[in-house]
Design a protein around this motif. Structure first.
Motif, short mmCIF file in Angstrom:
data_model
loop_
_atom_site.label_atom_id
_atom_site.label_comp_id
_atom_site.label_asym_id
_atom_site.label_seq_id
_atom_site.Cartn_x
_atom_site.Cartn_y
_atom_site.Cartn_z
N LEU A 8 17.60 51.62 -51.97
CA LEU A 8 18.99 52.06 -51.92
C LEU A 8 19.26 52.66 -50.54
O LEU A 8 18.49 53.50 -50.08
N VAL A 9 20.34 52.19 -49.92
CA VAL A 9 20.67 52.63 -48.57
C VAL A 9 22.15 52.97 -48.48
O VAL A 9 22.95 52.50 -49.28
N GLU A 10 22.50 53.80 -47.48
CA GLU A 10 23.90 54.04 -47.19
C GLU A 10 24.48 52.76 -46.63
O GLU A 10 23.85 52.08 -45.82
N ASP A 11 25.66 52.41 -47.07
CA ASP A 11 26.31 51.16 -46.64
C ASP A 11 26.96 51.37 -45.28
O ASP A 11 28.15 51.65 -45.20
N GLU A 12 26.15 51.26 -44.23
CA GLU A 12 26.64 51.45 -42.86
C GLU A 12 26.12 50.32 -41.97
O GLU A 12 25.07 49.75 -42.24
N ALA A 13 26.84 50.06 -40.92
CA ALA A 13 26.45 49.01 -39.97
C ALA A 13 25.08 49.31 -39.37
O ALA A 13 24.79 50.46 -39.01
N GLY A 14 24.24 48.29 -39.29
CA GLY A 14 22.95 48.41 -38.63
C GLY A 14 21.78 48.82 -39.51
O GLY A 14 20.64 48.79 -39.06
N VAL A 15 22.04 49.20 -40.76
CA VAL A 15 20.95 49.64 -41.64
C VAL A 15 19.96 48.51 -41.88
O VAL A 15 18.75 48.69 -41.72
N LEU A 16 20.47 47.34 -42.22
CA LEU A 16 19.59 46.20 -42.48
C LEU A 16 18.80 45.82 -41.23
O LEU A 16 17.61 45.52 -41.30
N GLN A 40 27.22 52.62 -56.95
CA GLN A 40 27.99 53.73 -56.38
C GLN A 40 28.65 53.29 -55.07
O GLN A 40 28.02 52.63 -54.24
N MET A 41 29.89 53.67 -54.89
CA MET A 41 30.64 53.32 -53.67
C MET A 41 29.91 53.85 -52.43
O MET A 41 29.45 54.99 -52.43
N GLY A 42 29.77 53.00 -51.42
CA GLY A 42 29.15 53.43 -50.18
C GLY A 42 27.63 53.29 -50.16
O GLY A 42 26.98 53.66 -49.19
N ILE A 43 27.07 52.75 -51.25
CA ILE A 43 25.62 52.56 -51.36
C ILE A 43 25.35 51.07 -51.57
O ILE A 43 26.04 50.40 -52.33
N SER A 44 24.34 50.55 -50.89
CA SER A 44 23.91 49.16 -51.07
C SER A 44 22.49 49.13 -51.60
O SER A 44 21.70 50.03 -51.33
N LEU A 67 13.58 56.32 -42.17
CA LEU A 67 14.86 55.83 -41.65
C LEU A 67 15.99 56.66 -42.26
O LEU A 67 16.01 56.93 -43.46
N ILE A 68 16.93 57.06 -41.44
CA ILE A 68 17.99 57.99 -41.84
C ILE A 68 18.79 57.51 -43.04
O ILE A 68 19.06 58.27 -43.95
N ASN A 69 19.20 56.25 -43.05
CA ASN A 69 20.11 55.76 -44.08
C ASN A 69 19.44 55.34 -45.37
O ASN A 69 20.11 54.91 -46.31
#
Length: 173
Positions: A8-16, A40-44, A67-69
């Motif tokens: 589970l990660v924060e849905d932000e650019a560059g995480v993948l 949950q919204m904002g989580i991938s 990793l932060i996210n």
């Protein structure tokens, strides 16, 4: 051995990209990768299949948590799960072989989603073993193209291990 990790990660650019870079820097391959929005919204949720022994997977898990996210990493390999994959497959099918290809697809509960004069496009949903089996069966007709999503997985709330039940059923038969 292949391990399935649910991340589970924060849905932000560059995480993948950062996760893929982590694996690449350490020389590890990702055999299957599926990413999509979680509950949950904002989580991938990232589901990946990674080869390696338990020690390597433990090391990768620790690195992922740095990793932060990254919010949660779970190795679901040994946990009862529902696993699915989607595959689209374009198979040669002439007028003389079309009905046989359709019959074989129906055995696997696959659907024909496109028809042309000399081919059929088939949609298959199921566990990764089912994908391998249908490819083997339809190989004799000639497979033109295959596109697969990669495995997705959720743990079973019931805790029932269907793989264990299948092995019991096979022994009783």
């Amino acid at each position: 051995m292949k391990h399935t990790l649910s991340v589970l990660v924060e849905d932000e650019a560059g995480v993948l990209s950062r996760i893929a870079g982590l694996f690449a820097r350490r020389g590890f391959n990702i055999e299957s990768l599926a990413v999509g929005p979680a509950e949950q919204m904002g989580i991938s949720r990232i589901t990946m299949v990674v080869p390696g022994d338990d020690r390597i997977i433990e090391q990768l898990t620790k690195q992922l948590y740095k990793l932060i996210n990254v919010l949660k990493v779970q190795n679901v390999t040994e946990i009862p799960c529902v696993e699915r994959e989607l595959m689209l497959m374009k198979v040669n099918a002439t007028a003389s072989t079309r009905s046989e290809v359709i019959e074989l697809a129906q055995i696997f509960r696959a659907r024909v989603v496109d028809v042309s004069e000399d081919s059929l496009t088939i949609e298959v949903v199921g566990d990764p073993g089912k994908m391998v089996a249908i490819v083997q069966v339809l190989q004799k007709f000639g497979i033109r193209e295959i596109a697969r999503t990669g495995k997705i997985s959720l743990t079973r709330e019931s805790g029932v291990n269907t793989e264990f039940l299948k092995s019991l059923e096979a022994k009783l038969a």
